[in-house]
Scaffold this motif. Sequence first.
Motif, mmCIF file in Angstrom:
data_model
loop_
_atom_site.group_PDB
_atom_site.id
_atom_site.type_symbol
_atom_site.label_atom_id
_atom_site.label_comp_id
_atom_site.label_asym_id
_atom_site.label_seq_id
_atom_site.Cartn_x
_atom_site.Cartn_y
_atom_site.Cartn_z
ATOM 1 N N LYS A 181 166.686 33.181 54.503
ATOM 2 C CA LYS A 181 166.579 34.711 54.807
ATOM 3 C C LYS A 181 165.248 35.239 54.232
ATOM 4 N N SER A 182 164.292 34.370 54.413
ATOM 5 C CA SER A 182 163.015 35.038 54.229
ATOM 6 C C SER A 182 161.757 35.214 55.062
ATOM 7 N N PHE A 183 162.354 35.108 56.635
ATOM 8 C CA PHE A 183 161.585 35.287 57.761
ATOM 9 C C PHE A 183 161.056 36.763 57.604
ATOM 10 N N ASP A 184 159.853 36.934 58.339
ATOM 11 C CA ASP A 184 159.281 38.501 58.284
ATOM 12 C C ASP A 184 160.307 39.313 59.180
ATOM 13 N N LYS A 185 160.505 40.328 58.381
ATOM 14 C CA LYS A 185 161.482 41.737 58.846
ATOM 15 C C LYS A 185 162.842 41.063 58.977
ATOM 16 N N PHE A 186 163.068 40.390 57.951
ATOM 17 C CA PHE A 186 164.651 40.101 57.966
ATOM 18 C C PHE A 186 165.397 40.689 56.755
ATOM 19 N N CYS A 187 164.874 42.047 56.261
ATOM 20 C CA CYS A 187 165.427 42.690 55.379
ATOM 21 C C CYS A 187 165.207 44.355 55.977
ATOM 22 N N PRO A 188 165.556 44.750 57.091
ATOM 23 C CA PRO A 188 165.494 46.169 57.598
ATOM 24 C C PRO A 188 166.334 46.985 56.502
ATOM 25 N N ILE A 189 165.774 48.257 56.252
ATOM 26 C CA ILE A 189 166.332 49.134 55.366
ATOM 27 C C ILE A 189 166.173 50.570 55.951
ATOM 28 N N GLY A 190 167.101 51.559 55.426
ATOM 29 C CA GLY A 190 167.035 52.875 55.680
ATOM 30 C C GLY A 190 168.282 53.575 56.209
ATOM 31 N N PRO A 191 168.251 54.649 56.911
ATOM 32 C CA PRO A 191 167.420 55.258 57.344
ATOM 33 C C PRO A 191 166.296 56.160 56.217
ATOM 34 N N CYS A 192 167.152 56.462 54.924
ATOM 35 C CA CYS A 192 166.560 57.147 53.807
ATOM 36 C C CYS A 192 166.942 56.470 52.555
ATOM 37 N N ILE A 193 166.543 56.997 51.729
ATOM 38 C CA ILE A 193 166.642 56.815 50.407
ATOM 39 C C ILE A 193 167.546 57.928 49.677
ATOM 40 N N VAL A 194 168.967 57.576 49.425
ATOM 41 C CA VAL A 194 169.862 58.702 49.140
ATOM 42 C C VAL A 194 169.742 59.024 47.673
ATOM 43 N N SER A 195 169.427 60.033 46.974
ATOM 44 C CA SER A 195 169.813 60.296 45.518
ATOM 45 C C SER A 195 170.824 60.031 45.000
ATOM 46 N N PRO A 196 171.130 59.388 43.786
ATOM 47 C CA PRO A 196 172.515 59.161 43.101
ATOM 48 C C PRO A 196 173.216 60.264 42.869
ATOM 49 N N SER A 197 172.224 61.408 42.869
ATOM 50 C CA SER A 197 173.250 62.790 42.781
ATOM 51 C C SER A 197 174.176 63.111 44.046
ATOM 52 N N LEU A 198 173.932 62.231 45.130
ATOM 53 C CA LEU A 198 174.450 62.734 46.071
ATOM 54 C C LEU A 198 175.874 61.317 46.179
ATOM 55 N N ILE A 199 175.430 60.323 45.334
ATOM 56 C CA ILE A 199 176.429 59.235 45.440
ATOM 57 C C ILE A 199 177.013 58.981 44.156
ATOM 58 N N PRO A 200 177.977 59.752 43.528
ATOM 59 C CA PRO A 200 178.305 59.818 42.316
ATOM 60 C C PRO A 200 178.994 58.249 41.797
ATOM 61 N N ASP A 201 179.496 57.544 42.932
ATOM 62 C CA ASP A 201 180.138 56.494 42.628
ATOM 63 C C ASP A 201 179.839 55.331 43.877
ATOM 64 N N PRO A 202 178.813 54.533 43.417
ATOM 65 C CA PRO A 202 178.535 53.589 44.782
ATOM 66 C C PRO A 202 179.607 52.440 45.111
ATOM 67 N N GLN A 203 180.641 52.310 44.391
ATOM 68 C CA GLN A 203 181.808 51.711 44.762
ATOM 69 C C GLN A 203 183.009 52.066 45.335
ATOM 70 N N LYS A 204 182.537 53.420 46.129
ATOM 71 C CA LYS A 204 183.560 53.943 46.827
ATOM 72 C C LYS A 204 182.984 54.503 48.285
ATOM 73 N N LEU A 205 182.158 53.445 48.658
ATOM 74 C CA LEU A 205 181.590 53.863 50.190
ATOM 75 C C LEU A 205 182.246 52.845 51.295
ATOM 76 N N GLN A 206 182.278 53.512 52.344
ATOM 77 C CA GLN A 206 182.696 52.876 53.586
ATOM 78 C C GLN A 206 181.291 52.274 54.343
ATOM 79 N N LEU A 207 181.508 50.663 54.620
ATOM 80 C CA LEU A 207 180.440 50.026 55.157
ATOM 81 C C LEU A 207 180.932 49.607 56.531
ATOM 82 N N VAL A 208 180.055 49.830 57.671
ATOM 83 C CA VAL A 208 180.687 49.145 58.802
ATOM 84 C C VAL A 208 179.570 48.409 59.571
ATOM 85 N N THR A 209 179.705 47.375 60.094
ATOM 86 C CA THR A 209 178.527 46.663 60.908
ATOM 87 C C THR A 209 178.878 46.238 62.294
ATOM 88 N N LYS A 210 178.228 46.984 63.288
ATOM 89 C CA LYS A 210 178.497 46.482 64.754
ATOM 90 C C LYS A 210 177.522 45.698 65.290
#
Length: 288
Positions: A181-210
């Motif tokens: 899991k350590s090859f170059d560029k094997f950890c893309p992140i983004g598009p932004c870093i969202v403040s916790p003030s906008l995410i009161p509970d990180p255990q109530k988020l919907q994730l989809v991978t396509k």
Amino acid sequence: MSFRVQKAAAASFQRLVRFVNAQGSTKFGDLKTRPTGVSLAGAEVEVLEGDVGNGFRGTGKIDKIQKLLCPLPQVHAIMCIGLNYQKHATEANLRVAPYPVLFTKPADALAGPNEDILVHPDAQSMLDYEGELTVVVGKDAKNVPETDALKYVLGYTVGNDISARYFQLPETSGGQFCYAKSFDKFCPIGPCIVSPSLIPDPQKLQLVTKVNGQVRQQTETSDMIFSVAKIISHLSRGRTLRRGTVIQTGTPSGVGLFMEPKGFLKNGDVVEVSIDGLGSISNKMVFE
């Protein structure tokens, strides 16, 4: 990235982006609206001064995104949690450990939300995706109780723990988990870093991978075995978790390894990971 001054983790932004403007200058900005699409080209942001180590402050100046970059120019450490969704543990037929399973990626694994991922020939045969909720630590943490752990979060973002299964599986290469899991560029992140003030509970988020528009993973973060708070508390036990550290919190069921037929990535495949309120990343696999 400086870590000299210890400040509170409270974010002085809503959605932190790093971008290139029309004049070719690289800047930090605060996106005031929920991100739509994967490039954010043309979106208006308030220009920010500062950095992750010393904090950010608004300038009142408005600029437009010409090209979106990885929200972090560099990273202190990338820590990753394995086998952290109950349904993923079931599909893998693996026993859940009493503590979060930790592995790391090197700093050069970091990539932007729309970057092409160049894949070494030896990593191509069993290439896989892992969409993940990703956390950025906002201040140094040591021996943090679970009840206080979320106070140390700078923000949340979207990530993909790209994995070369050939090197991960015991039967093919001896189970070199970190290396896989350590090859170059094997950890893309983004598009932004969202403040916790906008995410009161990180255990109530919907994730989809396509992959190429086809849904492969779809879950709510409530399926996590170890919550974000538990992960931070565990990682800070007896050791210092530095400000600016990126934590990938594990992937849900639906990875290519456990599909029949196998759903490994091919040259030119585009992987898009989306999380409600955080936006989307989209990366094309380019075989070298």
